[in-house]
Design a protein around this motif. Structure first.
Motif, short mmCIF file in Angstrom:
data_model
loop_
_atom_site.label_atom_id
_atom_site.label_comp_id
_atom_site.label_asym_id
_atom_site.label_seq_id
_atom_site.Cartn_x
_atom_site.Cartn_y
_atom_site.Cartn_z
N ALA A 342 -46.24 -75.14 -18.80
CA ALA A 342 -45.61 -76.33 -19.38
C ALA A 342 -44.15 -76.05 -19.71
O ALA A 342 -43.82 -74.97 -20.22
N PRO A 343 -43.25 -76.99 -19.41
CA PRO A 343 -41.82 -76.81 -19.74
C PRO A 343 -41.63 -76.58 -21.23
O PRO A 343 -42.42 -77.05 -22.06
N GLY A 344 -40.56 -75.87 -21.56
CA GLY A 344 -40.26 -75.62 -22.96
C GLY A 344 -40.37 -74.14 -23.30
O GLY A 344 -40.13 -73.27 -22.47
N LEU A 345 -40.74 -73.88 -24.55
CA LEU A 345 -40.79 -72.50 -25.02
C LEU A 345 -41.76 -71.63 -24.23
O LEU A 345 -41.51 -70.44 -24.03
N ALA A 346 -42.86 -72.21 -23.75
CA ALA A 346 -43.83 -71.42 -23.00
C ALA A 346 -43.20 -70.84 -21.73
O ALA A 346 -43.41 -69.67 -21.40
N ARG A 347 -42.42 -71.66 -21.04
CA ARG A 347 -41.74 -71.15 -19.84
C ARG A 347 -40.69 -70.10 -20.19
O ARG A 347 -40.55 -69.09 -19.50
N GLN A 348 -39.95 -70.37 -21.25
CA GLN A 348 -38.92 -69.41 -21.65
C GLN A 348 -39.53 -68.08 -22.01
O GLN A 348 -38.99 -67.02 -21.66
N ARG A 349 -40.66 -68.13 -22.70
CA ARG A 349 -41.32 -66.88 -23.08
C ARG A 349 -41.86 -66.14 -21.85
O ARG A 349 -41.79 -64.91 -21.77
N TRP A 350 -42.43 -66.88 -20.90
CA TRP A 350 -42.93 -66.25 -19.68
C TRP A 350 -41.80 -65.53 -18.96
O TRP A 350 -41.97 -64.38 -18.52
N TRP A 351 -40.66 -66.21 -18.82
CA TRP A 351 -39.53 -65.60 -18.12
C TRP A 351 -39.02 -64.37 -18.86
O TRP A 351 -38.76 -63.33 -18.26
N HIS A 352 -38.90 -64.47 -20.17
CA HIS A 352 -38.42 -63.34 -20.96
C HIS A 352 -39.36 -62.15 -20.83
O HIS A 352 -38.92 -61.00 -20.62
N GLU A 353 -40.66 -62.39 -20.93
CA GLU A 353 -41.63 -61.30 -20.83
C GLU A 353 -41.62 -60.67 -19.44
O GLU A 353 -41.78 -59.45 -19.30
N ARG A 354 -41.45 -61.49 -18.42
CA ARG A 354 -41.41 -60.96 -17.06
C ARG A 354 -40.20 -60.04 -16.87
O ARG A 354 -40.31 -58.97 -16.26
N CYS A 355 -39.06 -60.45 -17.37
CA CYS A 355 -37.84 -59.62 -17.27
C CYS A 355 -37.99 -58.35 -18.08
O CYS A 355 -37.62 -57.26 -17.62
N ARG A 356 -38.52 -58.47 -19.29
CA ARG A 356 -38.69 -57.29 -20.14
C ARG A 356 -39.65 -56.29 -19.49
O ARG A 356 -39.40 -55.08 -19.51
N ALA A 357 -40.73 -56.79 -18.91
CA ALA A 357 -41.70 -55.89 -18.26
C ALA A 357 -41.07 -55.19 -17.06
O ALA A 357 -41.33 -54.01 -16.81
N ALA A 358 -40.23 -55.91 -16.31
CA ALA A 358 -39.57 -55.30 -15.15
C ALA A 358 -38.64 -54.17 -15.59
O ALA A 358 -38.59 -53.10 -14.97
N VAL A 359 -37.89 -54.39 -16.66
CA VAL A 359 -36.99 -53.35 -17.18
C VAL A 359 -37.80 -52.10 -17.54
O VAL A 359 -37.38 -50.97 -17.26
N GLU A 360 -38.94 -52.30 -18.15
CA GLU A 360 -39.76 -51.16 -18.57
C GLU A 360 -40.39 -50.42 -17.40
O GLU A 360 -40.79 -49.26 -17.55
N ARG A 361 -40.47 -51.06 -16.23
CA ARG A 361 -41.06 -50.39 -15.07
C ARG A 361 -40.11 -49.40 -14.41
O ARG A 361 -40.56 -48.49 -13.70
N TYR A 362 -38.81 -49.57 -14.57
CA TYR A 362 -37.86 -48.70 -13.88
C TYR A 362 -38.10 -47.22 -14.16
O TYR A 362 -38.23 -46.41 -13.21
N PRO A 363 -38.17 -46.79 -15.42
CA PRO A 363 -38.42 -45.35 -15.63
C PRO A 363 -39.77 -44.89 -15.12
O PRO A 363 -39.92 -43.73 -14.71
N LEU A 364 -40.76 -45.78 -15.10
CA LEU A 364 -42.08 -45.42 -14.59
C LEU A 364 -42.03 -45.17 -13.09
O LEU A 364 -42.59 -44.18 -12.58
N VAL A 365 -41.36 -46.07 -12.34
CA VAL A 365 -41.23 -45.89 -10.90
C VAL A 365 -40.43 -44.63 -10.59
O VAL A 365 -40.80 -43.83 -9.71
N ASN A 366 -39.34 -44.43 -11.32
CA ASN A 366 -38.51 -43.24 -11.11
C ASN A 366 -39.30 -41.96 -11.38
O ASN A 366 -39.15 -40.95 -10.67
#
Length: 408
Positions: A342-366
């Motif tokens: 649903a548009p609104g905060l739910a989408r914003q939170r999904w996007w933020h969590e997806r970006c945050r999770a991607a950042v945390e994967r970099y040291p794991l992949v390395n």
């Protein structure tokens, strides 16, 4: 320069409150609402058209032969999806107070009106809506911006998309950002913001991502074209529609007269989207990084588990086309997930969590590759990961203010 006498919009008093309901785009523009289009050069449409999500995406043609390709798409190729044409005048000419829509070609007569000619040409070939041929808007050039806005406002045509190719410097400081908002609000129809700056414009200023979100939130009909991750961040923030550049050159604007900075080895292999890291890497780079380890096998709709991410190490044969199809297929998967929320905060939170999770994967992949610096987090991804959406009042326990959220 910033015009101190220009009216500035009043900031929203509480970002935790839901924004005002956004009216539906009028007429034919309604088909664009909520979509993430693909901005592509005419020659590369065939690489990715098969992966487009017909219900959620569409095309923005950009560059030489865009009008000719649009006519062909609408005619013999029977493409019925949303189709915009970006005249991209901003690549060659800057806007000025005297000429906000400058002549971009020597083939036109001096007495021709570049704005009227371009709008008519786009309508004639079947564009969903015409896009203005705006010149590049240098940082804080309020005279050029206001001249362009006045001319489009005078058309009184809500079916015209006003292209706002602005230097990212407009998002550097609060006053410049607020004046940009005030000017864009004067235009009746959609406003297609495109950001200028070398390599990754949104990485250049600490507040750029936060300020871009505020522009989208406070300008009715704001859209975002010729961009990258911001195409998703923009939709999450409430943009009417966005467009993801299908090539690195189409994910930002280089100011007229400047030479584009490119990554090393650009011509040796295609750019490939690494889904878990949410960034593009040269196919050659991926092959080198995974030389001593098994590369991830991609299960996207284009690769179907048959191609690994290290399979695009050169531009030979079908590799560029397959890489382009892979990139689009992954983007469409993200788009389907985003638009299911649903548009609104739910989408914003999904996007933020997806970006945050991607950042945390970099040291794991390395660490898995035993290469500490194999992959580095791109600055813009960091910005989105840090740009937490506003919390609802009960979640903040009454302690978080709108200004606190803007500093986050």
């Amino acid at each position: 320069m910033i015009d101190p006498s220009a009216p500035l919009p009043r900031p929203r008093s509480d970002l935790a409150e839901p924004p005002d309901a956004v009216p539906a785009l009028p007429g034919a523009l309604g088909v664009l609402q909520g979509r993430m289009l693909l901005q592509v050069s005419p020659a590369r449409v065939g690489y990715l058209r098969g992966q487009l999500d017909a219900g959620r995406s569409g095309l923005v043609l950009c560059g030489k032969n865009a009008l000719r390709k649009a006519k062909k798409l609408r005619g013999e190729e029977q493409f019925s999806g949303p189709l915009l044409i970006d005249p991209a005048v901003y690549e060659a000419r800057a806007a000025s107070e005297k000429e906000p829509f400058p002549h971009a070609s020597e083939d036109t007569f001096a007495f021709d009106d570049p704005l009227e000619v371009s709008l008519a040409e786009q309508r004639a070939v079947g564009a969903t809506a015409p896009v203005t041929p705006t010149g590049y808007l240098h940082a804080e050039d309020s005279d050029a911006l206001k001249a362009a806005v006045r001319r489009v406002a005078a058309l009184d045509d809500a079916q015209v998309v006003f292209a706002a190719p602005v230097d990212v410097g407009w998002l550097r400081e609060e006053d410049a950002m607020r004046q940009l908002i005030a000017c864009l609000r004067l235009v009746k129809g959609p406003k297609a913001i495109m950001l200028g700056g070398q390599m990754d414009p949104l990485a250049r200023h600490a507040r750029a991502v936060d300020h871009l979100r505020r522009v989208i939130e406070e300008v009715p009909g704001a859209a975002l074209l010729r961009t990258d991750l911001a195409a998703f961040g923009g939709l999450a923030a409430g943009a009417e529609f966005t467009a993801f550049g299908a090539g690195s050159r189409l994910r930002h604007i280089v100011a007229p007269g400047e030479k584009a900075e490119t990554s090393k080895g650009f011509s040796t292999s295609p750019h490939v989207l690494f889904p878990k890291l949410m960034d593009f890497f040269l196919g050659k780079t991926l092959a080198e990084r995974f030389a001593g380890a098994q590369a991830p096998v991609c299960g996207c709709a284009a690769c179907e588990g048959m191609w690994a991410l290290d399979a695009f190490a050169s531009n030979e044969g079908e590799r560029p086309a397959r890489a382009a199809a892979h990139n689009v297929a992954v983007l469409m998967e993200w788009l389907r997930t985003l638009t299911a929320i649903a548009p609104g905060l739910a989408r914003q939170r999904w996007w933020h969590e997806r970006c945050r999770a991607a950042v945390e994967r970099y040291p794991l992949v390395n660490a898995q590759l035993r290469q500490p610096d194999a992959f580095k987090v791109p600055p813009q991804l960091k910005r989105w990961a840090l740009a937490a959406p506003p919390s609802a009042p009960h979640e903040a326990n009454g302690q978080t203010t709108a200004e606190d959220q803007r500093r986050s």
